[in-house]
Design an enzyme around this catalytic site. Structure first.
Site, PDB file in Angstrom:
ATOM      1  N   SER A 142     -22.871 -32.276 -41.903  1.00  0.00           N
ATOM      2  CA  SER A 142     -23.645 -33.305 -42.600  1.00  0.00           C
ATOM      3  C   SER A 142     -24.353 -34.171 -41.572  1.00  0.00           C
ATOM      4  O   SER A 142     -23.811 -34.453 -40.497  1.00  0.00           O
ATOM      5  CB  SER A 142     -22.733 -34.183 -43.457  1.00  0.00           C
ATOM      6  OG  SER A 142     -23.444 -35.315 -43.952  1.00  0.00           O
ATOM      7  N   TYR A 155     -15.459 -39.121 -44.367  1.00  0.00           N
ATOM      8  CA  TYR A 155     -16.231 -37.898 -44.573  1.00  0.00           C
ATOM      9  C   TYR A 155     -16.950 -37.488 -43.294  1.00  0.00           C
ATOM     10  O   TYR A 155     -16.919 -36.321 -42.882  1.00  0.00           O
ATOM     11  CB  TYR A 155     -17.226 -38.105 -45.707  1.00  0.00           C
ATOM     12  CG  TYR A 155     -18.096 -36.904 -45.999  1.00  0.00           C
ATOM     13  CD1 TYR A 155     -17.554 -35.760 -46.578  1.00  0.00           C
ATOM     14  CD2 TYR A 155     -19.457 -36.912 -45.686  1.00  0.00           C
ATOM     15  CE1 TYR A 155     -18.357 -34.651 -46.847  1.00  0.00           C
ATOM     16  CE2 TYR A 155     -20.259 -35.814 -45.948  1.00  0.00           C
ATOM     17  CZ  TYR A 155     -19.706 -34.689 -46.530  1.00  0.00           C
ATOM     18  OH  TYR A 155     -20.492 -33.595 -46.784  1.00  0.00           O
TER      19      TYR A 155
END
Length: 246
Positions: A142, A155
């Site tokens: 990401s 995350y």
């Protein structure tokens, strides 16, 4: 222009929804036989398989928790039994549960790390053992590993681990003719990103890239398909697919 890959076989984890689903469809369109992995939603996985079959492709849906080494080994067994081997692993399965670090529930942290870190390790381990020469491993990271968006601490940390696994494994597979790369999407219009966000927040984030829009699953699938097939000289890299946001 798509390059047909008639004899190649791909496993796509998280292949029933979002980026994983679009990637499974794209690879099938390129001629791959595809194993559509899913964790719980049998109906969506079956729909993806039917769509691939309806377009003349070959696919099966296989349930497996990516952090369960026995289930993952069985998934690779199924791919080999069904299609004769495995050439490409696209690891798109992941969990995103957001909270500022100060408020982070540690049970939620553990759940996310189990799927995102242990899951990557388990799936990549089987791929490293089984992929045929000329193969490719493509993990999904990401762009929040670089953007540093508040609320994404846990995350982003889990995806940072995905990148570390990717870069090191590429070097460990020296001499195998198997590439290992990661694709790091920016904000992409999937349920994983959109759920729980206000329209105002979504619009604001969409304006951040110079292209002034959210990514689409197809945008990411294009990059994955390149790394899975013709992009043989790209190895041990993280490709940031975010429209220039970072």
């Amino acid at each position: 222009m798509n390059t047909r890959q008639e004899s190649r076989v791909a496993i796509v984890t998280g292949g029933s929804r979002g980026i994983g689903r679009e990637t499974a469809l794209r690879l099938a369109g390129d001629g791959y036989a595809v194993v559509v992995n899913f964790a719980g939603n049998q109906a969506e996985a079956d729909t993806a398989v039917k769509e691939i079959a309806g377009a003349g492709g070959r696919a099966v849906a296989v349930r497996a928790d990516v952090a369960d080494e026995v289930a993952v080994a069985a998934m690779f067994d199924r791919a080999e039994a069904e299609f004769g081997g495995v050439d490409v692993l696209v690891h798109a399965a992941g969990v995103m549960l957001l909270s500022p670090l100060v408020d982070q529930d540690l049970d939620v942290l553990d759940r996310m790390h189990r799927t995102n870190i242990r899951g990557t390790f388990v799936v990549d381990q089987q791929a490293a053992r089984r992929l045929r020469p000329g193969g490719a491993i493509v993990n999904l990271s990401s762009s929040v590993t670089r953007i540093g968006r508040p609320g994404y601490t846990a995350y982003a940390a889990s995806k940072g681990a995905v990148e570390a696994i990717t870069l090191t494994l590429a070097r460990e597979l020296r001499g195998r003719d198997v590439t290992v790369n990661a694709v790091a999407p920016g904000p992409t219009a999937t349920a994983l990103f959109l759920d729980g966000k206000s329209e105002e927040l979504i619009d604001r984030i969409a304006k951040e890239p110079p292209l002034e829009r959210l990514g689409t699953p197809d945008d990411i699938a294009e990059v994955v398909a390149f790394l899975a097939g013709p992009g043989r000289w790209v190895n041990g890299q993280v490709v940031y697919a975010n429209g220039g946001a970072a």
